[in-house]
Scaffold this motif. Sequence first.
Motif, mmCIF file in Angstrom:
data_model
loop_
_atom_site.group_PDB
_atom_site.id
_atom_site.type_symbol
_atom_site.label_atom_id
_atom_site.label_comp_id
_atom_site.label_asym_id
_atom_site.label_seq_id
_atom_site.Cartn_x
_atom_site.Cartn_y
_atom_site.Cartn_z
ATOM 1 N N ASP A 1 0.794 -1.162 -0.090
ATOM 2 C CA ASP A 1 -0.056 0.029 0.190
ATOM 3 C C ASP A 1 0.877 1.219 0.122
ATOM 4 O OD1 ASP A 1 -2.655 0.423 -0.322
ATOM 5 O OD2 ASP A 1 -3.010 0.333 1.816
ATOM 6 N N HIS B 1 -7.171 -2.117 9.072
ATOM 7 C CA HIS B 1 -6.316 -1.453 8.061
ATOM 8 C C HIS B 1 -6.835 -0.018 7.882
ATOM 9 C CE1 HIS B 1 -4.338 -1.482 4.196
ATOM 10 N NE2 HIS B 1 -5.060 -0.501 3.660
ATOM 11 N N HIS C 1 -6.878 3.978 6.731
ATOM 12 C CA HIS C 1 -6.291 5.242 6.068
ATOM 13 C C HIS C 1 -6.548 6.645 6.671
ATOM 14 C CE1 HIS C 1 -4.698 3.490 2.103
ATOM 15 N NE2 HIS C 1 -5.569 2.349 2.601
ATOM 16 N N ASN D 1 -1.527 5.830 5.003
ATOM 17 C CA ASN D 1 -1.957 4.975 5.929
ATOM 18 C C ASN D 1 -1.668 5.134 7.348
ATOM 19 O OD1 ASN D 1 -1.745 3.526 3.081
ATOM 20 N ND2 ASN D 1 -2.232 1.562 4.303
HETATM 21 ZN ZN LIG Z 1 -5.228 0.348 1.878
#
Ligand SMILES: [Zn+2]
Length: 531
Positions: A15, A205, A207, A241
């Motif tokens: 990512d 996860h 952002h 992230n």
């Molecule tokens: Zn991602």
Amino acid sequence: MARERLYLFDTTLRDGAQTNGVDFTLADKLAIAGMLDELGIDYVEGGYPGANPTDTELFGKDQKLKATFTAFGMTRRPGRSTSNDPGLAALLDAKADAICFVAKSWDYHVKVALETTEAENLASIRDSVRAAKANGREVLLDCEHFFDGYKANPKYALACAKAAYDEGARWVVLCDTNGGALPDEVEKIVGDVVKVIPGGHVGSHAHNDTDQAVANSFAAVRAGARQIQGTLNGLGERCGNANLVSIIPTLKLKPEFADRFDIGVSDAALKKLAHVSHALDERLNRAPNRHAPYVGESAFATKAGIHASAIMKDPATYEHVAPEAVGNRRKVLVSEQAGKSNVLAELERIGLKADKDDPRIGRLLEIVKEREAIGYAYEAADASFELLARRTLGKVPDYFDVTQFDINVEQRNNAKNERVTVTMAVVKVKVGDDNMISAAEGNGPVNALDLALRKDLGKYQKYIAGLKLTDYRVRILNGGTEAVTRVLIESEDEAGERWTTVGVSPNIIDASFQALMDSIIFKLVKSNAPA
Ligand SMILES: [Zn+2]
């Protein structure tokens, strides 16, 4: 009370590779994977085998990490079988310990983006997890747009997560793909999920689109999730992230988490965190964020005199954690607001013994104030301050003397009739009784001057062989009647140590020359080069 294990999953190489301007080579990926492994990260996601040549090559060989090396890719395409999907085949061929599938979990995306039915999407999740398990891999499922999907259709979002878990996926990872979720929403939704899937199998996860990716990760942990995904320095597309460099010290040093959880990062590895963060920036050719929590240059820098005197008495008065714990250091800024206590604190840090009643300390403070009034910025230029202090206290040898320099900038047409600008610098240096002349061409006057100056310093050459300039910043100051130029140069040596020097003059070449000279002399002082 026994502490629970919390797992860290790094996706810098997957990512994080989506960051604007970041383009990892295979060598970059191998080096970064090595750093993450040494840090004690549990999972290192290397990339997307089959999607590009670098990642295919990376997964062509067993990387032998302590961490679980993870390949990323899509679940089988709708309407295909697992044995007839080239993307899935590449993923199953990858030399990886684990496979992290990404799947839609928002009914709207299933219909509009995937153009398939909800049932077929669930079947694709189940089939893909089963195929990877049959290949002997640990399996993770990234539920894309989970939070937005849950808000729109909680039953379907949960069904996607549950399908993977029931099929034997080790982790179901709830992704805030658009990065718009807020901590209270994350805590509530993860709380709902862990009623259906045990928290020990749930990951986060996040952002950073509302600057709360770190807060959202902790909200997920509070609600029961036991895996955090993130990247070094918060790399990632758009706003990045969740930043593991901020998450790790919080988990290790704040009692709310430290008392409840163990992570794979040891206290000794934590002390290398600032170095890891800077080494990544170095590899990406970016200047480190000075204001980064825990690891930034300014994270433990104090300016006002009243704070500085308190800090000298007891650092805990103005510091939330000890800077050494994360490999950073306390810095008391010497600036025009400085009191004697700032100067004394800084002298103590650089190891210069001085009595607080020594009249030379008062003189040093006077010089700092005078020079800052004409544009020098000592709080940004630690090495120039140290040299000034050493000189005022009478302790810097005259290593060499630049007797003359000359810079020639010429614009002309080359043999191909293209317009080019060519710069050449010639420097005359006297080292002891030796007179030396060096010349160099550069892509600009400062670069040429720097190269010529460092080409031959006689007996001192060996001390500066590993020296390089990592950043060069110019500012025009409109102080008095005339504009002056301030140049700040950041240098780095072979051991990865960094320092900053400053020069000020109406002439940009003069200002740069001062900063270059300070940098070289600072390196000689630091290396204990003989006078
Ligand atoms: Zn991602």
